[in-house]
Write a protein that holds these residues in place. Structure first.
Motif, PDB file in Angstrom:
ATOM      1  N   ARG A 292       5.731 -21.799  87.902  1.00  0.00           N
ATOM      2  CA  ARG A 292       6.558 -20.790  87.261  1.00  0.00           C
ATOM      3  C   ARG A 292       6.396 -20.811  85.834  1.00  0.00           C
ATOM      4  NH1 ARG A 292      10.762 -19.763  91.184  1.00  0.00           N
ATOM      5  NH2 ARG A 292      10.775 -21.547  92.632  1.00  0.00           N
ATOM      6  N   THR A 293       5.214 -20.201  85.309  1.00  0.00           N
ATOM      7  CA  THR A 293       5.056 -19.961  83.852  1.00  0.00           C
ATOM      8  C   THR A 293       6.217 -19.022  83.485  1.00  0.00           C
ATOM      9  OG1 THR A 293       3.150 -18.786  84.177  1.00  0.00           O
ATOM     10  CG2 THR A 293       2.622 -20.925  83.829  1.00  0.00           C
ATOM     11  N   THR A 294       6.641 -18.264  84.172  1.00  0.00           N
ATOM     12  CA  THR A 294       7.525 -17.176  83.511  1.00  0.00           C
ATOM     13  C   THR A 294       8.760 -17.997  83.287  1.00  0.00           C
ATOM     14  OG1 THR A 294       8.310 -16.948  85.889  1.00  0.00           O
ATOM     15  CG2 THR A 294       6.932 -15.210  85.018  1.00  0.00           C
ATOM     16  N   ASP A 295       9.047 -19.117  83.642  1.00  0.00           N
ATOM     17  CA  ASP A 295      10.336 -19.838  83.064  1.00  0.00           C
ATOM     18  C   ASP A 295      10.453 -20.292  81.553  1.00  0.00           C
ATOM     19  OD1 ASP A 295      11.326 -19.647  85.656  1.00  0.00           O
ATOM     20  OD2 ASP A 295      11.147 -21.916  86.170  1.00  0.00           O
ATOM     21  N   ASP A 298       6.099 -16.955  80.047  1.00  0.00           N
ATOM     22  CA  ASP A 298       4.754 -16.326  80.437  1.00  0.00           C
ATOM     23  C   ASP A 298       5.052 -15.062  80.816  1.00  0.00           C
ATOM     24  OD1 ASP A 298       2.119 -16.032  80.499  1.00  0.00           O
ATOM     25  OD2 ASP A 298       1.722 -17.511  82.150  1.00  0.00           O
ATOM     26  N   ASP A 299       3.979 -14.042  80.838  1.00  0.00           N
ATOM     27  CA  ASP A 299       4.137 -12.699  81.616  1.00  0.00           C
ATOM     28  C   ASP A 299       4.306 -12.877  83.083  1.00  0.00           C
ATOM     29  OD1 ASP A 299       1.622 -13.325  81.699  1.00  0.00           O
ATOM     30  OD2 ASP A 299       1.123 -11.139  81.284  1.00  0.00           O
ATOM     31  N   LYS A 300       3.646 -13.771  83.750  1.00  0.00           N
ATOM     32  CA  LYS A 300       3.765 -13.843  85.115  1.00  0.00           C
ATOM     33  C   LYS A 300       3.265 -15.167  85.676  1.00  0.00           C
ATOM     34  CE  LYS A 300      -0.987 -12.436  85.698  1.00  0.00           C
ATOM     35  NZ  LYS A 300      -1.933 -11.276  86.285  1.00  0.00           N
ATOM     36  N   ASP A 301       3.824 -15.611  86.824  1.00  0.00           N
ATOM     37  CA  ASP A 301       3.422 -16.949  87.270  1.00  0.00           C
ATOM     38  C   ASP A 301       2.038 -17.055  87.641  1.00  0.00           C
ATOM     39  OD1 ASP A 301       6.177 -17.575  87.201  1.00  0.00           O
ATOM     40  OD2 ASP A 301       6.496 -17.183  89.214  1.00  0.00           O
ATOM     41  N   ARG A 346       0.414 -20.161  78.908  1.00  0.00           N
ATOM     42  CA  ARG A 346       0.669 -20.780  80.130  1.00  0.00           C
ATOM     43  C   ARG A 346       0.309 -22.212  79.868  1.00  0.00           C
ATOM     44  NH1 ARG A 346      -4.351 -17.771  83.098  1.00  0.00           N
ATOM     45  NH2 ARG A 346      -3.334 -16.244  81.590  1.00  0.00           N
TER      46      ARG A 346
END
Length: 554
Positions: A292-295, A298-301, A346
């Motif tokens: 879950r890099t969006t947490d 980041d722009d997407k997981d 990321r």
């Protein structure tokens, strides 16, 4: 010098609070900087301006109050003024500036070093090129940058480790093995289609020839899968040994060589994925495992494990950085090619998910090098084989010129590498210009010895003999060197050292061309020798930080 002035300012604040002329009791994070204009003094501080709100007084009023508590500067300053909205300007004495020469002699090779890092453990990981082909000059710029940053950090009190991450797992190794195997079969007379996605360079044919000489036709009798695996292992080891040899010739030495395959062998990759799942930062979707890099902005997981069970490079990078911090590093610095800039968010997310401050990971980006031959840019693709290796450039222009040229600009700005300029023995060549200044002082020393004039020791110099403005300007520039080193280390910008060296060389050459060092008056000769050798020491120290030699004659 800044630290000495800062201490006087803090002492003045304490005196003001004790007397009651100031009431807040605050010690703000003020700066002591060189003013933009010389008429504003040698250094200026914004301390009074930072206290205005807390003291409920005009900054100039606070500055005047501080001025009264600063007292007599003794040999440090001869005048202090208040200017503008409330800056306090310090005008230092000549005796103070020339005292720096004694500091240089006293510390010698350690002049410019400091304990600022307080033993903080830092790892610098750089180069880390795939062991699938020789290093090209783009790798060389990363090598020079990483090595110089590590040297700067060590010089400023950090406990530094240099590491090379060996990318010896994944598809590129299989491609290497297949490339070698196909060339091997061609050498045995087979007509083999050689795909464009295989490595094309002549070194592949040379390595296949080595295997053929050692093993004959034996690899035709086994399975192709086993042969490709064996060729990949052999090729990877040979290429890595060549990379190490090229880096040694370039003056780069690593404390640790770290295998990506070792992460898989020890189960570290699976453990890293599992840890993120336990923390709730990884989840399953479409039979794959995502982080879950969006947490973390980041722009997407990002996928760590594909639906077929194969792990991605990202998964091994998670494990690798997890393990770095487990080794006890307070900060990790990665030196990457500029094309990896999108990878930074990321990896910062990984560090944060591991419970660290994202700033514990710093990434330095290194832009491309444009190598010109006859006005034509040379392509550098390890797949096409049309690349110029780092070793070729080092052999042509020398290690010193190569390293210096790589470090002349910010690492994240593009660099044109002029081969002909790098080979010139003239003042047009930046590294020659600096090295010649060092060699020039050594020549002066030899002439002094033949004339019976010895380079004086500390306490044997009459600084009143240094009465020229250009002599004072040199002393001031030498005094700035420790600040330059500390700034270059903190900001991870070794180009600050090359900029400083160019300025110092320009001032010294100008002084030398206008003034004789050895004159009839012996005391003046001794004072000028003392100054010139202070310059020599700083040249040698700064060049050493860049991994460049300081020759005694040229």
């Amino acid at each position: 010098m800044k630290e000495r002035l800062a201490k006087h300012i803090k002492d003045a604040l304490a005196d003001c609070y004790a007397k009651g002329t100031l009431a807040s009791g605050l010690y703000p994070d003020f700066t002591v900087e060189v003013p933009a204009h010389a008429e504003h003094g040698d250094y200026a501080t914004n301390a009074a301006m930072l206290l205005a709100r807390a003291e409920k007084k005009a900054p100039r009023q606070i500055a005047e109050i501080l001025l009264a508590s600063l007292g007599d500067g003794g040999e440090l300053w001869h005048k202090v003024t208040v200017a503008g909205p409330g800056f306090i300007n310090f005008f230092l004495t000549n005796r103070c500036w020339y005292g720096v020469l004694d500091d240089i002699y006293r510390h010698g090779r350690s002049y410019g070093e400091s304990p600022a890092g307080a033993g903080k453990k830092v790892q610098v990981e750089f180069v880390s090129a795939n062991p699938t082909g020789p290093l090209h000059i783009g790798h060389g710029r990363g090598a020079a940058t990483g090595d110089a940053v590590a040297s700067l950090l060590k010089a400023t009190g950090y406990d530094v480790q240099r590491e090379y991450y060996i990318n010896d797992a994944g598809n590129q190794m299989n491609t290497l093995g297949r490339s070698l195997y196909l060339r091997y079969r061609q050498l045995l007379g087979e007509e083999v289609d050689f795909p464009q996605d295989c490595y094309q360079g002549d070194y592949i044919r040379d390595l296949a020839q080595e295997v053929l000489a050692a093993k004959g036709e034996s690899y035709l009798r086994g399975s192709e899968e086993e042969a490709v695996r064996a060729f990949a292992e052999y090729g990877g080891q040979k290429i890595l040994a060549g990379i190490d040899a090229d880096l040694q010739a370039f003056g780069v030495h690593f404390d640790n060589w770290y295998s990506e395959q070792g992460l898989y062998d020890r189960g570290q990759v699976e453990q890293g994925v599992a840890l993120l799942q336990e923390k709730g930062y990884a989840y399953e979707k479409d039979e794959a495992i995502w982080f879950r890099t969006t947490d973390f902005g980041d722009d997407k997981d990002r996928v760590m494990v594909r639906s077929n069970g194969a792990t991605t490079y990202f998964a091994s990078d998670v494990a690798y950085h997890k393990e770095k911090f487990e080794r006890g590093f307070d900060q990790v610095i990665d030196v990457w090619g500029a094309d990896h800039h999108g990878y930074i968010p990321r990896m910062k997310a990984v560090v944060q998910a591991l419970g660290r401050n994202p700033d514990d990971l710093q990434v330095l980006l290194v832009q491309l090098v444009n190598l010109l031959r006859g006005g034509q840019q040379v392509a550098m693709s390890t797949r096409s084989g049309e690349f110029v290796t780092l070793r070729e450039v080092v052999d042509e222009v020398g290690k010193d010129a190569c390293r210096y040229f790589f470090l002349m600009r910010r690492s994240d700005s593009q660099l044109d590498f002029d081969l002909e300029l790098a080979k010139q023995q003239s003042t047009e060549n930046p590294v020659y210009y600096v090295q010649y200044a060092h060699a020039r002082v050594c020549s002066i020393n030899r002439n002094a010895e033949t004339q019976g004039v010895k380079v004086p020791a500390i306490g044997e110099v009459d600084f009143d003999r240094l009465s020229l403005e250009e002599e004072l300007a040199l002393a001031k520039l030498l005094a700035r060197y420790p600040e330059i080193v500390l700034g270059a280390a903190r900001h991870h910008e070794p180009h600050r050292i090359t900029f400083y060296l160019q300025e110092l060389a320009a001032q010294f050459h100008s002084y030398y061309n206008r003034q004789r060092i050895l004159v009839e008056d012996v005391e003046t000769s001794k004072a000028r020798l003392y100054l010139a050798n202070s310059v020599r020491i700083v040249f040698a120290n700064a060049l050493n930080l860049l991994g460049v030699s300081a020759p005694e004659q040229m």
